[in-house]
Write a protein that holds these residues in place. Sequence first.
Motif, PDB file in Angstrom:
ATOM      1  N   UNK A 175      43.514  73.296  64.507  1.00 22.10           N
ATOM      2  CA  UNK A 175      44.066  72.395  63.496  1.00 22.10           C
ATOM      3  C   UNK A 175      45.589  72.417  63.537  1.00 22.10           C
ATOM      4  N   UNK A 176      46.168  73.589  63.761  1.00 33.24           N
ATOM      5  CA  UNK A 176      47.620  73.713  63.844  1.00 33.24           C
ATOM      6  C   UNK A 176      48.173  72.870  64.994  1.00 33.24           C
ATOM      7  N   UNK A 177      47.502  72.919  66.152  1.00 33.89           N
ATOM      8  CA  UNK A 177      47.964  72.155  67.306  1.00 33.89           C
ATOM      9  C   UNK A 177      47.856  70.654  67.067  1.00 33.89           C
ATOM     10  N   UNK A 178      46.766  70.227  66.451  1.00 34.79           N
ATOM     11  CA  UNK A 178      46.603  68.802  66.149  1.00 34.79           C
ATOM     12  C   UNK A 178      47.662  68.340  65.165  1.00 34.79           C
ATOM     13  N   UNK A 179      47.955  69.161  64.180  1.00 31.93           N
ATOM     14  CA  UNK A 179      48.980  68.820  63.198  1.00 31.93           C
ATOM     15  C   UNK A 179      50.333  68.659  63.888  1.00 31.93           C
ATOM     16  N   UNK A 180      50.621  69.541  64.844  1.00 32.34           N
ATOM     17  CA  UNK A 180      51.900  69.487  65.565  1.00 32.34           C
ATOM     18  C   UNK A 180      51.988  68.267  66.471  1.00 32.34           C
ATOM     19  N   UNK A 185      56.332  67.820  64.428  1.00 31.05           N
ATOM     20  CA  UNK A 185      56.865  69.119  64.030  1.00 31.05           C
ATOM     21  C   UNK A 185      57.422  69.107  62.608  1.00 31.05           C
ATOM     22  N   UNK A 186      57.895  67.944  62.150  1.00 32.38           N
ATOM     23  CA  UNK A 186      58.507  67.870  60.828  1.00 32.38           C
ATOM     24  C   UNK A 186      57.514  67.451  59.748  1.00 32.38           C
ATOM     25  N   UNK A 187      56.241  67.392  60.081  1.00 33.45           N
ATOM     26  CA  UNK A 187      55.236  66.918  59.136  1.00 33.45           C
ATOM     27  C   UNK A 187      55.077  67.885  57.962  1.00 33.45           C
ATOM     28  N   UNK A 188      54.778  67.310  56.805  1.00 30.17           N
ATOM     29  CA  UNK A 188      54.493  68.123  55.621  1.00 30.17           C
ATOM     30  C   UNK A 188      52.989  68.219  55.381  1.00 30.17           C
ATOM     31  N   UNK A 189      52.191  67.737  56.342  1.00 31.28           N
ATOM     32  CA  UNK A 189      50.743  67.779  56.219  1.00 31.28           C
ATOM     33  C   UNK A 189      50.220  69.209  56.299  1.00 31.28           C
ATOM     34  N   UNK A 190      48.949  69.371  55.910  1.00 31.94           N
ATOM     35  CA  UNK A 190      48.319  70.685  55.926  1.00 31.94           C
ATOM     36  C   UNK A 190      47.100  70.658  56.843  1.00 31.94           C
ATOM     37  N   UNK A 193      44.619  68.296  55.832  1.00 30.73           N
ATOM     38  CA  UNK A 193      44.903  66.917  56.237  1.00 30.73           C
ATOM     39  C   UNK A 193      44.185  66.589  57.542  1.00 30.73           C
ATOM     40  N   UNK A 194      44.216  67.532  58.490  1.00 30.44           N
ATOM     41  CA  UNK A 194      43.555  67.330  59.781  1.00 30.44           C
ATOM     42  C   UNK A 194      42.050  67.169  59.587  1.00 30.44           C
ATOM     43  N   UNK A 195      41.448  68.069  58.823  1.00 34.86           N
ATOM     44  CA  UNK A 195      39.994  68.009  58.592  1.00 34.86           C
ATOM     45  C   UNK A 195      39.590  66.686  57.937  1.00 34.86           C
TER      46      UNK A 195
END
Length: 224
Positions: A175-180, A185-190, A193-195
């Motif tokens: 999930x961390x990699x997908x968020x990135x 990199x500057x996203x405020x998502x969690x 959010x990915x799930x």
Amino acid sequence: MSKYKVLIADDEVQMLMLVSSYLEKEGYETVTAEDGAEVLSRWSQGSYDLVILDIMMPTLDGFAVCRKIREVSNVPIIMLTAKSEELDRIRGLKLGADDYIVKPFSPKELMARVEALLRRSNNFRPQKHVLELGDLIIDLDGHTAEVKGKRLNLTRKEFSLLEFFFNHQGQVFSREQLLEHVWGLESTGTLRTVDTHIKTLRIKLGSSGDLIKTVWGVGYKFEE
């Protein structure tokens, strides 16, 4: 139509993944290396349409690698580096580099320079902008997707997530990699959010929703 194949070298793993992701998102095939010796090994084992070289690498720096490649090939070379001094740019160009990009840079600038170099090469061929897998068709130019001929009502982020998965079939991402990679990199998502986006995307894909698979304890992957 075959893809362009690009060899990318950088000792910063995060930068290496980002550049590779930019290119693959546009339909390019990429091979990566983290030091000068590995670059030359990869070079000897394959055929490439373009090379992106970081200057500051262990074993052999980008200047030395550029010199070695130029001894046997005229393949387009872009030097990618944090160094911005005029003498470094001049040295790289004199060794045979075709262009020079200073970090930080924008994905649009990188792609514009890549495309410009390939356009000037002798074997330029337009990239394919439609991706297909079973009943799923993704139109990169139109920013649309459809399943069995039915247009999907995707948000911009859902489309970006689907496109990223398509370009990395079979690879498992946390999930961390997908968020990135998808949110930035500057996203405020969690991680939630990915799930949530994956759950919604699966529903919208209908019969093709099972292409997105959960790898328990790790993350997600996309494959038939």
